[in-house]
Motif scaffolding. Structure first.
Motif, PDB file in Angstrom:
ATOM      1  N   ASP A   1      -3.742  -4.248   8.353  1.00 25.74           N
ATOM      2  CA  ASP A   1      -5.052  -4.442   9.000  1.00 25.74           C
ATOM      3  C   ASP A   1      -5.994  -3.287   8.684  1.00 25.74           C
ATOM      4  O   ASP A   1      -7.145  -3.478   8.317  1.00 25.74           O
ATOM      5  CB  ASP A   1      -4.911  -4.505  10.531  1.00 25.74           C
ATOM      6  N   TYR A   2      -5.472  -2.078   8.840  1.00 22.89           N
ATOM      7  CA  TYR A   2      -6.330  -0.896   8.675  1.00 22.89           C
ATOM      8  C   TYR A   2      -6.732  -0.706   7.210  1.00 22.89           C
ATOM      9  O   TYR A   2      -7.888  -0.434   6.902  1.00 22.89           O
ATOM     10  CB  TYR A   2      -5.627   0.362   9.203  1.00 22.89           C
ATOM     11  N   ILE A   3      -5.764  -0.888   6.302  1.00 27.72           N
ATOM     12  CA  ILE A   3      -6.062  -0.667   4.878  1.00 27.72           C
ATOM     13  C   ILE A   3      -7.125  -1.661   4.406  1.00 27.72           C
ATOM     14  O   ILE A   3      -8.109  -1.278   3.757  1.00 27.72           O
ATOM     15  CB  ILE A   3      -4.783  -0.786   4.018  1.00 27.72           C
ATOM     16  N   LEU A   4      -6.952  -2.928   4.763  1.00 28.12           N
ATOM     17  CA  LEU A   4      -7.916  -3.937   4.292  1.00 28.12           C
ATOM     18  C   LEU A   4      -9.296  -3.725   4.918  1.00 28.12           C
ATOM     19  O   LEU A   4     -10.314  -3.968   4.286  1.00 28.12           O
ATOM     20  CB  LEU A   4      -7.396  -5.348   4.574  1.00 28.12           C
ATOM     21  N   ALA A   5      -9.332  -3.235   6.139  1.00 25.58           N
ATOM     22  CA  ALA A   5     -10.636  -3.039   6.796  1.00 25.58           C
ATOM     23  C   ALA A   5     -11.344  -1.774   6.319  1.00 25.58           C
ATOM     24  O   ALA A   5     -12.573  -1.738   6.227  1.00 25.58           O
ATOM     25  CB  ALA A   5     -10.446  -2.982   8.316  1.00 25.58           C
ATOM     26  N   GLU A   6     -10.589  -0.727   5.995  1.00 23.64           N
ATOM     27  CA  GLU A   6     -11.217   0.592   5.811  1.00 23.64           C
ATOM     28  C   GLU A   6     -11.153   1.204   4.419  1.00 23.64           C
ATOM     29  O   GLU A   6     -11.991   2.028   4.070  1.00 23.64           O
ATOM     30  CB  GLU A   6     -10.598   1.607   6.789  1.00 23.64           C
ATOM     31  N   TYR A   7     -10.127   0.860   3.629  1.00 21.08           N
ATOM     32  CA  TYR A   7      -9.891   1.664   2.428  1.00 21.08           C
ATOM     33  C   TYR A   7     -10.937   1.477   1.330  1.00 21.08           C
ATOM     34  O   TYR A   7     -11.217   2.421   0.592  1.00 21.08           O
ATOM     35  CB  TYR A   7      -8.455   1.476   1.918  1.00 21.08           C
ATOM     36  N   ALA A   8     -11.533   0.307   1.245  1.00 12.54           N
ATOM     37  CA  ALA A   8     -12.586   0.138   0.243  1.00 12.54           C
ATOM     38  C   ALA A   8     -13.764   1.045   0.603  1.00 12.54           C
ATOM     39  O   ALA A   8     -14.314   1.760  -0.239  1.00 12.54           O
ATOM     40  CB  ALA A   8     -13.016  -1.319   0.170  1.00 12.54           C
ATOM     41  N   LYS A   9     -14.107   1.093   1.907  1.00 11.45           N
ATOM     42  CA  LYS A   9     -15.204   1.955   2.378  1.00 11.45           C
ATOM     43  C   LYS A   9     -14.928   3.432   2.117  1.00 11.45           C
ATOM     44  O   LYS A   9     -15.840   4.229   1.939  1.00 11.45           O
ATOM     45  CB  LYS A   9     -15.390   1.781   3.897  1.00 11.45           C
ATOM     46  N   LYS A  10     -13.659   3.790   2.125  1.00 12.66           N
ATOM     47  CA  LYS A  10     -13.298   5.192   1.912  1.00 12.66           C
ATOM     48  C   LYS A  10     -13.372   5.586   0.442  1.00 12.66           C
ATOM     49  O   LYS A  10     -13.129   6.731   0.083  1.00 12.66           O
ATOM     50  CB  LYS A  10     -11.877   5.456   2.422  1.00 12.66           C
ATOM     51  N   GLY A  11     -13.645   4.610  -0.408  1.00 11.97           N
ATOM     52  CA  GLY A  11     -13.775   4.913  -1.823  1.00 11.97           C
ATOM     53  C   GLY A  11     -12.486   4.770  -2.616  1.00 11.97           C
ATOM     54  O   GLY A  11     -12.408   5.189  -3.768  1.00 11.97           O
ATOM     55  N   PHE A  12     -11.462   4.187  -2.000  1.00 16.34           N
ATOM     56  CA  PHE A  12     -10.222   3.955  -2.761  1.00 16.34           C
ATOM     57  C   PHE A  12     -10.496   2.956  -3.875  1.00 16.34           C
ATOM     58  O   PHE A  12     -11.333   2.066  -3.722  1.00 16.34           O
ATOM     59  CB  PHE A  12      -9.124   3.421  -1.839  1.00 16.34           C
ATOM     60  N   PRO A  13      -9.790   3.073  -5.003  1.00 14.11           N
ATOM     61  CA  PRO A  13     -10.024   2.137  -6.100  1.00 14.11           C
ATOM     62  C   PRO A  13      -9.716   0.697  -5.680  1.00 14.11           C
ATOM     63  O   PRO A  13      -8.840   0.472  -4.839  1.00 14.11           O
ATOM     64  CB  PRO A  13      -9.054   2.588  -7.193  1.00 14.11           C
ATOM     65  N   ALA A  14     -10.433  -0.244  -6.276  1.00  7.21           N
ATOM     66  CA  ALA A  14     -10.228  -1.662  -5.945  1.00  7.21           C
ATOM     67  C   ALA A  14      -8.777  -2.062  -6.180  1.00  7.21           C
ATOM     68  O   ALA A  14      -8.218  -2.894  -5.460  1.00  7.21           O
ATOM     69  CB  ALA A  14     -11.160  -2.526  -6.788  1.00  7.21           C
ATOM     70  N   SER A  15      -8.123  -1.417  -7.168  1.00  8.71           N
ATOM     71  CA  SER A  15      -6.735  -1.777  -7.489  1.00  8.71           C
ATOM     72  C   SER A  15      -5.795  -1.500  -6.314  1.00  8.71           C
ATOM     73  O   SER A  15      -4.808  -2.206  -6.111  1.00  8.71           O
ATOM     74  CB  SER A  15      -6.270  -1.014  -8.727  1.00  8.71           C
ATOM     75  N   THR A  16      -6.112  -0.485  -5.528  1.00 12.64           N
ATOM     76  CA  THR A  16      -5.269  -0.162  -4.364  1.00 12.64           C
ATOM     77  C   THR A  16      -5.357  -1.285  -3.341  1.00 12.64           C
ATOM     78  O   THR A  16      -4.340  -1.748  -2.801  1.00 12.64           O
ATOM     79  CB  THR A  16      -5.740   1.165  -3.716  1.00 12.64           C
ATOM     80  N   VAL A  17      -6.581  -1.717  -3.084  1.00 15.34           N
ATOM     81  CA  VAL A  17      -6.773  -2.780  -2.100  1.00 15.34           C
ATOM     82  C   VAL A  17      -6.117  -4.072  -2.605  1.00 15.34           C
ATOM     83  O   VAL A  17      -5.489  -4.808  -1.842  1.00 15.34           O
ATOM     84  CB  VAL A  17      -8.281  -2.974  -1.814  1.00 15.34           C
ATOM     85  N   GLU A  18      -6.208  -4.290  -3.921  1.00 15.80           N
ATOM     86  CA  GLU A  18      -5.550  -5.475  -4.502  1.00 15.80           C
ATOM     87  C   GLU A  18      -4.030  -5.397  -4.318  1.00 15.80           C
ATOM     88  O   GLU A  18      -3.382  -6.395  -4.009  1.00 15.80           O
ATOM     89  CB  GLU A  18      -5.888  -5.595  -6.004  1.00 15.80           C
ATOM     90  N   LYS A  19      -3.477  -4.216  -4.506  1.00 14.14           N
ATOM     91  CA  LYS A  19      -2.029  -4.056  -4.328  1.00 14.14           C
ATOM     92  C   LYS A  19      -1.635  -4.327  -2.880  1.00 14.14           C
ATOM     93  O   LYS A  19      -0.609  -4.952  -2.602  1.00 14.14           O
ATOM     94  CB  LYS A  19      -1.587  -2.636  -4.735  1.00 14.14           C
ATOM     95  N   GLU A  20      -2.475  -3.879  -1.962  1.00 10.32           N
ATOM     96  CA  GLU A  20      -2.174  -4.124  -0.544  1.00 10.32           C
ATOM     97  C   GLU A  20      -2.115  -5.624  -0.265  1.00 10.32           C
ATOM     98  O   GLU A  20      -1.261  -6.101   0.472  1.00 10.32           O
ATOM     99  CB  GLU A  20      -3.206  -3.433   0.353  1.00 10.32           C
ATOM    100  N   LYS A  21      -3.041  -6.346  -0.916  1.00  8.26           N
ATOM    101  CA  LYS A  21      -3.068  -7.802  -0.688  1.00  8.26           C
ATOM    102  C   LYS A  21      -1.790  -8.477  -1.186  1.00  8.26           C
ATOM    103  O   LYS A  21      -1.415  -9.530  -0.685  1.00  8.26           O
ATOM    104  CB  LYS A  21      -4.302  -8.420  -1.348  1.00  8.26           C
ATOM    105  N   LEU A  22      -1.127  -7.857  -2.163  1.00 10.43           N
ATOM    106  CA  LEU A  22       0.123  -8.443  -2.674  1.00 10.43           C
ATOM    107  C   LEU A  22       1.275  -8.303  -1.670  1.00 10.43           C
ATOM    108  O   LEU A  22       2.198  -9.108  -1.675  1.00 10.43           O
ATOM    109  CB  LEU A  22       0.537  -7.769  -3.989  1.00 10.43           C
ATOM    110  N   VAL A  23       1.225  -7.265  -0.849  1.00  9.88           N
ATOM    111  CA  VAL A  23       2.377  -7.033   0.031  1.00  9.88           C
ATOM    112  C   VAL A  23       2.128  -7.282   1.514  1.00  9.88           C
ATOM    113  O   VAL A  23       3.062  -7.584   2.257  1.00  9.88           O
ATOM    114  CB  VAL A  23       2.960  -5.597  -0.116  1.00  9.88           C
ATOM    115  N   GLY A  24       0.893  -7.165   1.953  1.00 10.01           N
ATOM    116  CA  GLY A  24       0.601  -7.164   3.394  1.00 10.01           C
ATOM    117  C   GLY A  24       1.157  -8.357   4.151  1.00 10.01           C
ATOM    118  O   GLY A  24       1.970  -8.212   5.072  1.00 10.01           O
ATOM    119  N   ARG A  25       0.754  -9.539   3.747  1.00 11.53           N
ATOM    120  CA  ARG A  25       1.162 -10.754   4.461  1.00 11.53           C
ATOM    121  C   ARG A  25       2.674 -11.011   4.304  1.00 11.53           C
ATOM    122  O   ARG A  25       3.378 -11.328   5.249  1.00 11.53           O
ATOM    123  CB  ARG A  25       0.339 -11.933   3.936  1.00 11.53           C
TER     124      ARG A  25
END
Ligand code: ARG
Length: 436
Positions: A304-328
């Motif tokens: 929840d926190y990574i998907l809501a906040e990490y893009a805003k924090k400037g993390f690379p898009a690839s990190t958020v994409e990786k989170e989407k692979l494992v979160g659910r």
């Protein structure tokens, strides 16, 4: 003759000192009274209780509602009393609030000293949230060892800590923070990068030498690191076997970070005590863990926190994409693990989300299949088992540390009341008293 005289004088003065000495004060006794308490060992909610505390330990658990006359009474009224909470996966030496839009800040503009200066804040927030014990799994430069020692000495407030020092991992892998930077940049500091069986054994020994209570290593790739995979194994079976063998010989338990199904099984086969994250664990992995008695620690709030906040924090898009692979998937597998009756401890990866929010994971664990009591046991009696600390924490029981928390409301009806712990005591000392 002289000798006899000296001895006589010595006895005389000792006797005089004993007569003059003020009577040793009886140990300070506190009686904590509440309308309900949770017996985490039995997994039962019970009625009125008075917990009698002597020094830093629980002396007596009285269900007759009577507080001893000589004890200082702390009456929590209608509250529910629980054992101090335990989070077996934290990182108290960093917090995502430090990163404000500049992803490179933490690696390029800060040193271990910055971490060390701020860590006490996160320790205090964790304690205030009711977490009186944490296992800190991964901190470069041994900032975690210094933090634990300062807390143990009583220099600063914070939870009891078991610490790992730097997490051990392969070059370019999840423990190697400098992946992706120019090879011309030279980084200093102590990390856990090691390759090959001899090197991983050496790293284990270094960590033990420098104060580690537990050994953490990266069996697979991860989300918040630069490698492209999220779950691929990052050590060979031989490296994992050697690492676990070495740690166990020194009497240290091993926690393995692993998202991918194969890496999880390799870690279990190597004999680790717990697998962290467990995101893509498959049926065979669940079976192996059950057979071997391996603990499975799912950090199911993080997504929840990574998907809501990490893009805003400037993390690379690839990190958020990786989170989407494992979160659910991780949450679905958490449900399967609960159904399979696996050994599971409360593990949040605090530091990925802000410290002090640990309690938010209880509601997630219930949403994905645990009963409130199972989630509470995962954060108390069962976590204590994983830590090897059932002789000191995890229940309200004579002989254990007087680590107690209290909440208004019934956590078995609404587990989210554990997000608002109003009373916190650690080792008989009140840290927070905001219920009354
Ligand atoms: N420290 C972990 C990693 O970087 C965080 C994973 C968080 N995601 C999750 N779904 N639990 O791999």
């Amino acid at each position: 003759m002289l000798r006899t005289l000296c001895l006589a004088l010595l006895f005389a003065s000792t006797a005089a000192a004993a007569a003059d000495a003020p009577a040793v004060p009886p140990p300070q006794r506190i009686a904590v009274k509440a309308a309900h308490w949770i017996d985490a060992e039995a997994g039962r909610m019970r009625g009125a209780v008075v917990v009698v505390i002597e020094g830093d330990r629980i002396k007596e658990v009285r269900e007759d509602g009577q507080a001893p006359a000589d004890a200082k009474l702390v009456d929590l009224g209608g509250a529910t009393l629980l054992p101090g909470l335990i989070d077996v996966h934290t990182h108290l030496t960093s917090d995502p609030t430090e990163i404000k839009g500049d992803y490179y800040e933490s690696v390029l503009k800060r040193s271990a000293i910055d971490s060390a200066i701020l860590a006490h804040l996160y320790a205090k927030r964790t304690l205030d949230a009711g977490f009186t014990t944490v296992r800190n799994v991964g901190a470069d430069d041994y900032v975690d060892v210094a933090l634990r020692n300062a807390i143990d000495r009583g220099d600063i407030p914070g939870p009891r800590m078991l610490v790992s020092g730097p997490a051990i991992g392969a070059t370019g892998g999840h423990a190697d923070d400098t992946t992706g930077y120019s090879p011309w940049i030279e980084f200093h500091g102590v990390n856990g990068v090691a390759d090959g069986v001899d090197a991983v054994r050496l790293k284990v020994r270094e960590n033990v030498k420098n104060g580690a209570d537990v050994i953490k290593f990266m069996a697979s790739a991860g989300v918040l690191s630069a490698e492209t995979s999220v779950g691929a194994p990052q050590y060979t079976q031989e490296e994992m076997n050697a690492l676990v063998d070495e740690a166990h010989r020194w009497g240290k338990k091993v926690a393995a970070h692993a998202h991918g199904a194969e890496a999880i099984k390799m870690a279990i086969r190597a004999g680790v005590d717990s697998v962290e994250h467990c995101s893509m664990i498959d049926a065979e992995g669940l079976k192996l863990a059950k057979q071997r008695g391996t603990w499975l620690d799912f950090d199911v709030y993080n997504d929840d926190y990574i998907l809501a906040e990490y893009a805003k924090k400037g993390f690379p898009a690839s990190t958020v994409e990786k989170e989407k692979l494992v979160g659910r998937l991780q949450r679905e597998n958490f449900r399967r693990a609960v159904q399979a009756g696996e050994k599971m401890a409360f593990a949040t990866d605090a530091g990925v989300y802000p410290h002090g929010w640990n309690g938010k994971q209880f509601a997630k664990m219930v949403e994905w299949g645990m009963t409130p009591m199972q989630a509470i046991q995962a954060a108390t009696w069962n976590a204590a088992d994983l830590l090897g600390w059932r002789d000191r924490v995890g229940a309200i029981k004579p002989g254990l540390y007087a680590d107690l928390v209290a909440v208004d409301g019934d956590p078995l009806q609404d587990v989210s009341v554990l997000e608002h712990v109003g009373f916190v005591m650690k080792g008989g000392a009140v840290d927070k008293d905001a219920l009354r």
